[in-house]
Design a protein around this motif. Structure first.
Motif, PDB file in Angstrom:
ATOM      1  N   THR A   2      23.758  24.611  37.032  1.00  0.00           N
ATOM      2  CA  THR A   2      24.964  24.859  36.501  1.00  0.00           C
ATOM      3  C   THR A   2      26.107  25.730  37.449  1.00  0.00           C
ATOM      4  N   THR A   3      27.478  25.365  37.221  1.00  0.00           N
ATOM      5  CA  THR A   3      28.361  26.264  38.210  1.00  0.00           C
ATOM      6  C   THR A   3      28.775  27.392  37.645  1.00  0.00           C
ATOM      7  N   SER A   4      28.850  28.584  38.513  1.00  0.00           N
ATOM      8  CA  SER A   4      28.882  29.895  37.900  1.00  0.00           C
ATOM      9  C   SER A   4      30.549  29.807  37.351  1.00  0.00           C
ATOM     10  N   PRO A   5      30.599  30.500  36.145  1.00  0.00           N
ATOM     11  CA  PRO A   5      32.302  30.642  35.690  1.00  0.00           C
ATOM     12  C   PRO A   5      32.953  31.685  36.478  1.00  0.00           C
ATOM     13  N   ARG A   6      32.491  32.508  37.338  1.00  0.00           N
ATOM     14  CA  ARG A   6      33.121  33.580  38.003  1.00  0.00           C
ATOM     15  C   ARG A   6      34.076  33.052  38.915  1.00  0.00           C
ATOM     16  N   PRO A   7      33.731  32.064  39.870  1.00  0.00           N
ATOM     17  CA  PRO A   7      34.834  31.790  40.669  1.00  0.00           C
ATOM     18  C   PRO A   7      36.078  31.033  40.199  1.00  0.00           C
ATOM     19  N   ALA A   8      35.685  30.254  39.119  1.00  0.00           N
ATOM     20  CA  ALA A   8      36.956  29.730  38.273  1.00  0.00           C
ATOM     21  C   ALA A   8      37.623  30.747  37.713  1.00  0.00           C
ATOM     22  N   ALA A   9      37.147  31.829  37.181  1.00  0.00           N
ATOM     23  CA  ALA A   9      37.853  32.892  36.458  1.00  0.00           C
ATOM     24  C   ALA A   9      38.504  33.497  37.567  1.00  0.00           C
ATOM     25  N   THR A  11      39.903  32.346  40.581  1.00  0.00           N
ATOM     26  CA  THR A  11      40.819  31.621  41.015  1.00  0.00           C
ATOM     27  C   THR A  11      41.925  31.537  39.848  1.00  0.00           C
ATOM     28  N   ALA A  12      41.636  31.492  38.754  1.00  0.00           N
ATOM     29  CA  ALA A  12      42.802  31.555  37.526  1.00  0.00           C
ATOM     30  C   ALA A  12      43.423  32.987  37.511  1.00  0.00           C
ATOM     31  N   ARG A  13      42.660  34.136  37.740  1.00  0.00           N
ATOM     32  CA  ARG A  13      43.375  35.418  37.814  1.00  0.00           C
ATOM     33  C   ARG A  13      44.242  35.283  39.007  1.00  0.00           C
ATOM     34  N   GLY A  14      43.847  34.859  40.214  1.00  0.00           N
ATOM     35  CA  GLY A  14      44.534  34.736  41.500  1.00  0.00           C
ATOM     36  C   GLY A  14      45.970  34.073  41.198  1.00  0.00           C
ATOM     37  N   ALA A  15      46.044  32.944  40.705  1.00  0.00           N
ATOM     38  CA  ALA A  15      46.910  32.072  40.255  1.00  0.00           C
ATOM     39  C   ALA A  15      48.122  32.717  39.388  1.00  0.00           C
TER      40      ALA A  15
END
Length: 324
Positions: A2-9, A11-15
């Protein structure tokens, strides 16, 4: 796997953070837009155009033609009034600005010491500043007329020499300085406000320490009003570098040319002693239709003004000892 949700979160915060910064930048630009538009249209564009036309042969009617440094060479080496006008302008900047600051400060100090009638004296000293420059200059030219003026008549009654004033090259610039000192009301009001803002308890403490009037002025008054002095000197230099109306009107009235077409007038009368750089810009640009050379004089005027202002602001720490 499974892919960790942290990198996606992340990235969203950075955007989201980038979008916030972008909105803040747009908001800042929106608030700055009136100044940016004014700076671009009324300073940057005219300055760039002046530099451009200083290298062109342009009469205001035909298309400009590139001539390199010919306009600069003409102004420095062949235009007969440039060096005399430059000297006159620098004389006015040094003498007139210094005396206006000294007199304005002195009158402000005197009014602060008046026990009664301070409002009357404030009004009396400020009213001359409201007089239109042309009317005030014409009045001064008649008052200082060497033949019929009341000033020379009074000097003769006292047995004193009677100068030629606006008709004498040695006295024309001092006469213009007297006119400037007569309209000292603007600086008087500025200095008066600064003097009244000096804390009285500091004067009392200095007096308890045995300080006299001079020491109280030197160590209490000056540190508090020094920023105002810098302001008065800088604005005075800028205004005097643009000195035009009083000099040309005084020369015309003294030479007998008050109005009407077809009358001959010697620029800078008498004998070029009232020539100033702004007069040269008008003479070259609007009388000789030599826009390129007029732009050269305008750039020299701008450069000298910037040099004086920069020098004064850089050295202000030497005499601004109080808090800004």
């Amino acid at each position: 796997m499974t892919t960790s949700p942290r990198p996606a979160a992340a990235t969203a915060r950075g955007a989201a953070l980038r979008r916030k910064h972008r909105r803040e930048a747009y908001r800042t630009l929106a608030f700055l837009s009136p100044w940016l538009i004014g700076f671009g249209f009324f300073f940057a564009y005219p300055l760039i155009s002046t530099v451009y036309f200083s290298f062109m042969k342009y009469d205001g009617f035909t298309a400009p033609v590139f001539t390199g440094l010919k306009n600069w060479d003409y102004v420095f080496n062949h235009y007969p009034f440039f060096w005399q006008g430059l000297g006159n302008t620098l004389w006015l900047v040094v003498v007139m600005v210094a005396l206006r600051v000294v007199f304005g400060l002195g009158i402000g100090l005197l009014i602060t010491k008046v026990k009664s009638g301070a409002g009357f004296f404030r009004t009396a000293f400020y009213l001359p500043y409201l007089a239109p420059p042309v009317a005030a200059t014409i009045a001064f030219a008649f008052l200082l007329n060497p033949g019929t003026g009341p000033v020379n008549h009074a000097l003769a009654q006292l047995g004193l020499p009677q100068p030629g004033w606006f008709n004498d090259p040695s006295w024309s610039k001092p006469a213009l300085t007297m006119l400037a000192l007569w309209g000292i009301g603007d600086l008087m009001v500025i200095f008066l406000a600064a003097l009244l803002d000096v804390p009285q308890e500091q004067y009392e403490a200095a007096e308890l320490d045995g300080a006299g009037a001079f020491k109280k002025f030197r160590f209490v008054t000056v540190p508090h009003i020094a920023p105002i002095v810098v302001f008065a000197v800088v604005t005075g230099v800028i205004q005097t570098m643009q000195y035009y109306t009083q000099a040309i009107v005084a020369g015309k009235v003294a030479s007998g040319v008050i109005g009407g077409s077809g009358q001959q007038f010697e620029p800078g009368y008498p004998r070029g002693s009232t020539w100033t750089l702004p007069q040269m810009v008008y003479n070259l640009g609007f009388q000789r239709f030599d826009t390129g050379s007029a732009c050269v004089v305008a750039l020299i005027l701008f450069a000298i003004s910037m040099a004086f202002t920069s020098l004064l602001l850089r050295r202000r720490a030497g005499f601004v000892t109080g808090e800004d």
